[in-house]
Design a protein around this motif. Structure first.
Motif, PDB file in Angstrom:
ATOM      1  N   GLY A 126      13.610 -14.657  -2.282  1.00 17.17           N
ATOM      2  CA  GLY A 126      14.052 -13.526  -3.093  1.00 17.17           C
ATOM      3  C   GLY A 126      12.910 -12.740  -3.709  1.00 17.17           C
ATOM      4  O   GLY A 126      13.099 -11.601  -4.133  1.00 17.17           O
ATOM      5  N   VAL A 127      11.700 -13.335  -3.760  1.00 16.92           N
ATOM      6  CA  VAL A 127      10.549 -12.629  -4.337  1.00 16.92           C
ATOM      7  C   VAL A 127       9.867 -11.726  -3.305  1.00 16.92           C
ATOM      8  O   VAL A 127       8.908 -11.024  -3.643  1.00 16.92           O
ATOM      9  CB  VAL A 127       9.524 -13.624  -4.922  1.00 16.92           C
ATOM     10  CG1 VAL A 127      10.187 -14.496  -5.979  1.00 16.92           C
ATOM     11  CG2 VAL A 127       8.917 -14.498  -3.827  1.00 16.92           C
ATOM     12  N   LEU A 128      10.336 -11.768  -2.066  1.00 19.29           N
ATOM     13  CA  LEU A 128       9.764 -10.935  -1.005  1.00 19.29           C
ATOM     14  C   LEU A 128      10.700  -9.779  -0.697  1.00 19.29           C
ATOM     15  O   LEU A 128      11.907  -9.873  -0.931  1.00 19.29           O
ATOM     16  CB  LEU A 128       9.527 -11.778   0.253  1.00 19.29           C
ATOM     17  CG  LEU A 128       8.568 -12.957   0.122  1.00 19.29           C
ATOM     18  CD1 LEU A 128       8.556 -13.766   1.423  1.00 19.29           C
ATOM     19  CD2 LEU A 128       7.153 -12.485  -0.205  1.00 19.29           C
ATOM     20  N   PRO A 129      10.225  -8.671  -0.125  1.00 18.37           N
ATOM     21  CA  PRO A 129       8.822  -8.383   0.158  1.00 18.37           C
ATOM     22  C   PRO A 129       8.074  -7.962  -1.104  1.00 18.37           C
ATOM     23  O   PRO A 129       8.689  -7.617  -2.120  1.00 18.37           O
ATOM     24  CB  PRO A 129       8.911  -7.219   1.159  1.00 18.37           C
ATOM     25  CG  PRO A 129      10.158  -6.500   0.756  1.00 18.37           C
ATOM     26  CD  PRO A 129      11.112  -7.568   0.305  1.00 18.37           C
ATOM     27  N   THR A 130       6.773  -7.995  -1.033  1.00 21.30           N
ATOM     28  CA  THR A 130       5.940  -7.541  -2.141  1.00 21.30           C
ATOM     29  C   THR A 130       5.754  -6.018  -2.049  1.00 21.30           C
ATOM     30  O   THR A 130       6.314  -5.368  -1.181  1.00 21.30           O
ATOM     31  CB  THR A 130       4.591  -8.269  -2.119  1.00 21.30           C
ATOM     32  OG1 THR A 130       4.081  -8.287  -0.772  1.00 21.30           O
ATOM     33  CG2 THR A 130       4.742  -9.699  -2.600  1.00 21.30           C
ATOM     34  N   GLY A 131       4.966  -5.492  -2.985  1.00 20.72           N
ATOM     35  CA  GLY A 131       4.850  -4.040  -3.087  1.00 20.72           C
ATOM     36  C   GLY A 131       5.966  -3.480  -3.946  1.00 20.72           C
ATOM     37  O   GLY A 131       6.338  -2.319  -3.820  1.00 20.72           O
ATOM     38  N   ARG A 132       6.500  -4.310  -4.832  1.00 22.36           N
ATOM     39  CA  ARG A 132       7.629  -3.918  -5.660  1.00 22.36           C
ATOM     40  C   ARG A 132       7.219  -3.859  -7.134  1.00 22.36           C
ATOM     41  O   ARG A 132       6.247  -4.473  -7.551  1.00 22.36           O
ATOM     42  CB  ARG A 132       8.798  -4.901  -5.502  1.00 22.36           C
ATOM     43  CG  ARG A 132       9.348  -5.009  -4.082  1.00 22.36           C
ATOM     44  CD  ARG A 132       9.906  -3.663  -3.615  1.00 22.36           C
ATOM     45  NE  ARG A 132      10.606  -3.742  -2.345  1.00 22.36           N
ATOM     46  CZ  ARG A 132      10.070  -3.451  -1.179  1.00 22.36           C
ATOM     47  NH1 ARG A 132       8.795  -3.100  -1.115  1.00 22.36           N
ATOM     48  NH2 ARG A 132      10.785  -3.499  -0.072  1.00 22.36           N
ATOM     49  N   ASN A 133       8.029  -3.136  -7.905  1.00 29.63           N
ATOM     50  CA  ASN A 133       7.842  -3.065  -9.353  1.00 29.63           C
ATOM     51  C   ASN A 133       8.479  -4.315  -9.944  1.00 29.63           C
ATOM     52  O   ASN A 133       9.659  -4.332 -10.274  1.00 29.63           O
ATOM     53  CB  ASN A 133       8.501  -1.788  -9.892  1.00 29.63           C
ATOM     54  CG  ASN A 133       8.263  -1.595 -11.382  1.00 29.63           C
ATOM     55  OD1 ASN A 133       7.495  -2.320 -12.002  1.00 29.63           O
ATOM     56  ND2 ASN A 133       8.937  -0.619 -11.948  1.00 29.63           N
TER      57      ASN A 133
ATOM     58  N   LEU B 120       0.823  -1.205   0.000  1.00 33.09           N
ATOM     59  CA  LEU B 120       0.000   0.000   0.000  1.00 33.09           C
ATOM     60  C   LEU B 120       0.857   1.255   0.000  1.00 33.09           C
ATOM     61  O   LEU B 120       0.589   2.213  -0.740  1.00 33.09           O
ATOM     62  CB  LEU B 120      -0.933  -0.020   1.212  1.00 33.09           C
ATOM     63  CG  LEU B 120      -2.106   0.967   1.205  1.00 33.09           C
ATOM     64  CD1 LEU B 120      -2.947   0.814  -0.046  1.00 33.09           C
ATOM     65  CD2 LEU B 120      -2.971   0.749   2.442  1.00 33.09           C
ATOM     66  N   SER B 121       1.910   1.265   0.800  1.00 31.16           N
ATOM     67  CA  SER B 121       2.739   2.471   0.878  1.00 31.16           C
ATOM     68  C   SER B 121       3.452   2.741  -0.438  1.00 31.16           C
ATOM     69  O   SER B 121       3.597   3.891  -0.866  1.00 31.16           O
ATOM     70  CB  SER B 121       3.753   2.342   2.022  1.00 31.16           C
ATOM     71  OG  SER B 121       4.615   1.236   1.822  1.00 31.16           O
ATOM     72  N   ASN B 122       3.902   1.684  -1.139  1.00 32.46           N
ATOM     73  CA  ASN B 122       4.560   1.898  -2.426  1.00 32.46           C
ATOM     74  C   ASN B 122       3.579   2.273  -3.519  1.00 32.46           C
ATOM     75  O   ASN B 122       3.935   2.982  -4.467  1.00 32.46           O
ATOM     76  CB  ASN B 122       5.362   0.664  -2.836  1.00 32.46           C
ATOM     77  CG  ASN B 122       6.723   0.625  -2.157  1.00 32.46           C
ATOM     78  OD1 ASN B 122       7.203   1.636  -1.650  1.00 32.46           O
ATOM     79  ND2 ASN B 122       7.348  -0.531  -2.132  1.00 32.46           N
ATOM     80  N   LEU B 123       2.349   1.816  -3.417  1.00 33.40           N
ATOM     81  CA  LEU B 123       1.317   2.283  -4.359  1.00 33.40           C
ATOM     82  C   LEU B 123       1.104   3.781  -4.179  1.00 33.40           C
ATOM     83  O   LEU B 123       0.999   4.531  -5.162  1.00 33.40           O
ATOM     84  CB  LEU B 123       0.016   1.512  -4.127  1.00 33.40           C
ATOM     85  CG  LEU B 123      -1.183   1.926  -4.989  1.00 33.40           C
ATOM     86  CD1 LEU B 123      -0.864   1.816  -6.468  1.00 33.40           C
ATOM     87  CD2 LEU B 123      -2.413   1.081  -4.633  1.00 33.40           C
ATOM     88  N   LEU B 124       1.071   4.240  -2.948  1.00 36.70           N
ATOM     89  CA  LEU B 124       0.928   5.667  -2.677  1.00 36.70           C
ATOM     90  C   LEU B 124       2.158   6.434  -3.157  1.00 36.70           C
ATOM     91  O   LEU B 124       2.038   7.557  -3.663  1.00 36.70           O
ATOM     92  CB  LEU B 124       0.706   5.898  -1.188  1.00 36.70           C
ATOM     93  CG  LEU B 124      -0.607   5.338  -0.614  1.00 36.70           C
ATOM     94  CD1 LEU B 124      -0.617   5.463   0.902  1.00 36.70           C
ATOM     95  CD2 LEU B 124      -1.812   6.070  -1.215  1.00 36.70           C
ATOM     96  N   ARG B 125       3.339   5.835  -3.014  1.00 42.26           N
ATOM     97  CA  ARG B 125       4.551   6.478  -3.521  1.00 42.26           C
ATOM     98  C   ARG B 125       4.494   6.604  -5.039  1.00 42.26           C
ATOM     99  O   ARG B 125       4.916   7.599  -5.615  1.00 42.26           O
ATOM    100  CB  ARG B 125       5.797   5.686  -3.099  1.00 42.26           C
ATOM    101  CG  ARG B 125       6.070   5.737  -1.598  1.00 42.26           C
ATOM    102  CD  ARG B 125       7.315   4.956  -1.205  1.00 42.26           C
ATOM    103  NE  ARG B 125       8.511   5.631  -1.714  1.00 42.26           N
ATOM    104  CZ  ARG B 125       9.327   5.108  -2.615  1.00 42.26           C
ATOM    105  NH1 ARG B 125       9.101   3.911  -3.113  1.00 42.26           N
ATOM    106  NH2 ARG B 125      10.381   5.778  -3.017  1.00 42.26           N
ATOM    107  N   GLY B 126       3.980   5.563  -5.689  1.00 39.05           N
ATOM    108  CA  GLY B 126       3.830   5.628  -7.136  1.00 39.05           C
ATOM    109  C   GLY B 126       2.899   6.735  -7.562  1.00 39.05           C
ATOM    110  O   GLY B 126       3.145   7.437  -8.547  1.00 39.05           O
ATOM    111  N   LEU B 127       1.822   6.932  -6.798  1.00 35.61           N
ATOM    112  CA  LEU B 127       0.880   8.016  -7.103  1.00 35.61           C
ATOM    113  C   LEU B 127       1.472   9.381  -6.772  1.00 35.61           C
ATOM    114  O   LEU B 127       0.903  10.401  -7.132  1.00 35.61           O
ATOM    115  CB  LEU B 127      -0.423   7.810  -6.318  1.00 35.61           C
ATOM    116  CG  LEU B 127      -1.338   6.707  -6.845  1.00 35.61           C
ATOM    117  CD1 LEU B 127      -2.516   6.492  -5.906  1.00 35.61           C
ATOM    118  CD2 LEU B 127      -1.832   7.034  -8.251  1.00 35.61           C
TER     119      LEU B 127
END
Length: 977
Positions: free
Chosen positions: A883-890, A857-864
């Motif tokens: 290696g696929v964690l954490p999520t919220g990544r591009n 959620l925080s990275n979605l807000l950063r993207g906006l």
């Protein structure tokens, strides 16, 4: 006559420059026979190239990477006494020899003193070694001049020749030829001019004769130039004209350019700079050799964010120059990785972690846009971008978190041309990202796109693996907390979805009231949004937005704009959705193609239906969204007709998304399909976790069957009466298909209670053992349990589910629970000894990473907010590891040079062996044919497991070149198969 053969690879656009240099060199030294070829001629005219190489005394090659060409050349140049290969595949570089200086099979030709100097030039940073190496080209010959050893002098001459080539330009290349002639070919030339030097890094502008050596110097000149232009025009700095002349208020965009293109005066460079100016952007054009991209970004560019962080003593880049200037976005026309550039896959080259650290410190959009240098414009516009060109432009930069890749043009013959419309798409998208950040949150208009596929099946507001109602409501509350104008919200996410569904299905007539929105006369909808006028787009308005050509294309397929019947009322297209303050939520229109709607992507003459185009054009032109959020996996706009890869002005994804920044929420375990959203749909991906894993269990009838088999097996003679009931359950459940009775199947006898009597008790009992084991496997099979809520960290029970699924039988459930509860140390020594320390550490690490799920959620807000979203590989925890964690990544797919991965290759080989073994066991002979489905999406998901299967079946193995890249697949000797 002494012959020099020069072959230009990745710089084939310089072939004409090399020919002019050859003419100049031969005019002064007639004994020189210089033959110039581009790498394409190796394929087109191999006999001519081979004949030229046969009697050559010098071979010169540059930027040669095509592995087939590399092998072809390797076999044909080893007899040539002097071999000079620069910035190419290691297989060729290793053949470099001039006098006594050789690089050798294992490129370790640099004497220890030189290695020591290179370390000094890299400031001790591993990532700076290649950039330091370029710097050493200038000072190296001076340092080595007075060392008499012959090998050192040959090294010095090699550096001088390298320096001439790197300096570029026909005069320098001619001097390079003369140096070879004078020092190694026993030809008299006379005085050879020193290199006409250009800085390794610098800045340029079409209105300035020369180069700038610092960004601050450039920007000060740039501002003074524009003030002079305004004074000459009689306008004041506050006039509307001032904003067009790139004064202080215009955003600054850092642009990375190839130094070679600048030195050789490629016409597209000044054209590109002018396009940025016309868009109201201040260009900061920095040229580099290719390997110093990270140095230019790290040391010469800063940002308002980084300045603020440094004021708080958070210094991420100590090497930041005092002459660095603030930029609002970064555009690289280099492609390749930021760290190391074209040499980025070599030792001390590409380091994604370094690039991520640098770009995170700047925290501005990082875009890739370049003319194609491997592929020509014709093939791109007709077939899409492919092969090595796609790796350079998309695959490698995405590992660094690059977004919004735009091909700007490409080769026509040996010349580079820009496509103006593509450049305007680039500047338009960059400008909108900057505007997004500069617009206060309470004024930002955000469009959220939900899905309703398949239409008419109650699927509105759904997405794979994501709880859309809860996630959407949580996201809206987060927007509200950040200062966005959202308005009042219902307490229940399902209620919110009902509002959107009602608006989408047109339950409102001319307006939406609370009764129609809530479906069951719920009074939870706020009074502020009790009535919303229905949104429509008139057909004439759509025609204006589309223009004549696009309108004609749609009418050609759909006969008329208003005759489809898809959400069309007379001359009006319905755009169903609800507005909550400055946030608009709507449902993506159906594709409107019967049968297989995905054929829209593959039949390039098709178009989306008129209402679909009206939907997205309304978002662009009427609602004027600052950003759009596609909510979950997945929509359809990225699947629309157009170029398969490398959007053109005729690609419908490009047409309908326009310049709107696109944030796309996507499941982390599907990097394959997400690449379409990223590459065709300009999606900045924000990954979300998959739900916790659970055991599949058995439904009631199978539980009964399992228990019957268990009871029967306790005493088959005593429980003989259960045999008929068991057989009937097997037939009713269809298990005879999934787990057949092989003895009956081999004879072509259908399984039934009656036919089972034909076989011996021993045969039937063996089948029940097999069936019981199958049911146990089925019961223990893992699956995603429930749906994930965006940004919600797992509770202790869910964390246990993840870890139990990950470790399987390696760690007991009791110990997993103890680790989750923080009670591992309190367990008995005997219990602790059963678990390896590495497993405990891994479990704790996975737990820590899963607890960062809130960053979705925080990275979605950063993207906006127009910020940089760090990249990460997409994948599944169980298959691909932590290696696929954490999520919220591009998320990105994989490094295409490493396909298949070592683990995927071994997994695939094991599957292939089992296929052969099973067939051999069942039929007592090897299979004559085996079909393998090579699906690109599956290959990305599994890191190339299907390729491993295929390679093992055909008896082939990956071939890696010197940097570890997989470049081809070769058949193995029969003795090894």
């Amino acid at each position: 006559m002494k012959r020099i053969v020069l072959i230009a690879g990745f710089e084939s656009f310089n072939a004409d420059l090399y020919r002019k240099a050859a003419e100049l060199a031969s005019s002064r030294c007639p004994e020189l026979d210089i033959r110039v070829f581009s790498d394409r001629e190796i394929t087109a005219n191999p006999d001519t190239v081979e004949a030229a190489l046969e009697d050559a005394q010098v071979f010169f090659g540059s930027l040669l990477f095509d592995y087939d060409q590399v092998l072809w050349l390797r076999d044909r140049i080893q007899h040539i006494p002097i071999r000079l290969v620069f910035e190419s595949a290691l297989e060729l570089i290793s053949l470099t020899q001039i006098g006594q200086f050789k690089i050798g099979d294992k490129p370790k030709g640099m004497p220890k003193p030189v290695k020591f100097i290179l370390d000094k030039f890299s400031n001790g940073r591993e990532e700076d070694r290649l950039a330091g190496y370029i710097s050493f080209l200038k000072i190296g010959p001076k340092l080595l001049k007075y060392i008499p050893a012959r090998k050192v002098q040959d090294l010095r001459n090699w550096l001088i020749i390298y320096g001439y080539w790197n300096a570029g330009g026909s005069d320098n290349v001619a001097s390079m030829f003369w140096t070879l002639a004078e020092k190694y070919l026993e030809l008299k030339v006379g005085e050879i001019p020193p290199p006409v030097e250009t800085p390794n890094m610098g800045l340029l502008h079409p209105d300035y004769d020369g180069y700038f050596e610092s960004p601050r110097q450039y920007l000060e000149w740039y501002k003074s130039l524009n003030v002079k232009q305004l004074n000459l025009s009689g306008k004041s700095p506050t006039s509307p004209l001032a904003s067009q002349h790139n004064l202080r208020e215009n955003p600054v965009v850092g642009i990375l350019l190839y130094r070679k293109h600048v030195v050789t005066k490629q016409p597209y460079i000044p054209q590109l700079i002018r396009y940025f100016e016309e868009a109201g952007l201040t260009p900061l054009p920095i040229f580099i050799n290719g390997v110093e991209g990270h140095v230019a970004v790290r040391d010469w560019m800063t940002s308002a964010y980084e300045t603020q962080q440094r004021q708080l003593d958070n210094v991420e880049t100590p090497s930041l120059s005092k002459d660095a200037v603030e930029v609002d976005a970064i555009v690289s026309t280099i492609g390749f990785p930021l760290v190391g550039g074209p040499a980025g896959s070599m030792e001390a080259g590409r380091q994604v972690a370094v690039a991520k650290r640098i770009l995170t410190a700047k925290n501005v959009p990082y875009c890739i846009a370049a003319p194609l240098l491997i592929q020509d414009i014709y093939s791109w516009t007709r077939q899409g971008i492919g092969g090595l060109q796609s790796v350079v432009l998309y695959g490698l930069p995405e590992l660094d978190g690059a977004i919004d890749t735009v091909p700007l043009g490409g080769l026509v013959g040996e010349n580079i041309y820009l496509i103006p419309e593509r450049v305007k798409r680039l500047t338009g998208r960059v400008k909108r990202w900057i505007q997004l950040r500069q617009t206060p949150p309470d004024q930002r208009r955000i469009a959220i796109i939900l899905y309703g596929f398949p239409p008419g099946y109650g699927a509105t507001g759904t997405a794979a693996l994501l709880n859309v109602p809860r996630s959407l409501l949580k996201f809206l509350h987060a927007l509200k907390e950040q200062g966005y104008t959202v308005g009042e919200l219902p307490e229940d996410g399902e209620e919110l979805i009902r509002w959107v569904k009602a608006a989408d299905e047109g339950l409102n007539g001319d307006s939406l009231n609370s009764d129609s929105l809530n479906g069951e006369c719920s009074n939870q909808q706020p009074a502020t949004s009790n009535q919303q006028p229905a949104t429509t787009v008139n057909v004439k308005t759509l025609q204006e937005w589309l223009g004549y050509l696009l309108t004609t294309r749609i009418e050609k397929q759909w006969q008329s704009l208003t005759g489809t019947g898809i959400k069309t009322n007379g001359d009006e297209f319905e755009i169903g959705g609800i507005e909550l303050g400055n946030v608009w939520i709507g449902v993506q229109p159906p594709l409107g193609i019967s049968g297989d709607p995905m054929r829209l992507m593959f039949e390039r003459d098709l178009t989306p239906h008129p209402q679909y185009t009206a939907f997205y054009k309304w978002l662009q032109n009427d609602f004027d969204a600052h950003a759009v959020v596609h909510f979950g996996m997945h929509g359809t706009v990225e699947w629309l007709p157009g170029s398969p890869l490398g959007n053109t002005g005729y690609s419908w994804s490009d047409i309908l998304l326009g310049n709107i920044p696109n944030l796309y929420i996507y499941a982390a375990n599907n990097p394959s399909e997400s690449m379409l959203a990223k590459r065709r749909g300009y999606g900045v991906l924000v990954s979300h976790n998959v739900p916790p894993y659970g055991r599949a269990g058995l439904y009631k009838e199978l539980v009964v069957l399992r228990d019957l088999i268990s009871e029967y097996r306790e005493d088959p003679e005593k429980n003989y009466a259960l045999k008929e009931a068991i057989c009937k359950k097997i037939v009713d459940s269809g298990l005879d298909t999934d787990c057949p009775f092989e003895d009956a199947k081999g004879l072509g006898i259908a399984f039934s209670p009656e036919n089972a009597q034909m076989f011996s008790a021993d045969s039937f009992n063996r089948y029940l053992v097999k069936l019981y084991d199958y049911l146990l496997v089925l019961e223990q099979r893992l699956f995603s349990s429930g749906l994930h809520t965006l940004g919600q960290v797992p509770d202790s029970e869910q964390l246990e589910s993840y870890l139990r699924a990950y470790f399987g039988e390696d760690v007991s459930e009791a110990m997993v629970k103890a680790i989750v509860d923080g009670e591992f140390e309190s367990q008995t020594p005997e219990a602790r000894e059963q678990v390896e320390d590495e497993k405990v550490e891994e479990a704790l690490r996975i737990g820590e990473l899963l607890m960062q799920t809130g960053e979705e959620l925080s990275n979605l807000l950063r993207g906006l907010n127009g910020e940089y979203i760090p990249p990460a590989p997409g994948g599944d925890l169980l298959r691909d590891g932590p290696g696929v964690l954490p999520t919220g990544r591009n998320i990105h797919a994989l490094d295409p040079y490493r396909m298949p991965s070592p683990a995927a290759y071994e997994r695939g080989r094991e599957v292939a062996r089992k296929i052969i073994a099973q067939h051999l066991e069942e039929h007592q002979e090897y299979p004559e044919t085996v079909a393998v489905m090579l699906w690109g999406l599956d290959a990305i998901k599994t890191r190339g497991e299907s390729l491993g299967i295929l390679l093992e079946l055909v008896g082939a193995a990956p071939v890696k070149e010197g940097t570890g890249r997989i470049v081809r697949y070769d058949l193995m000797p029969l003795a090894e198969v």
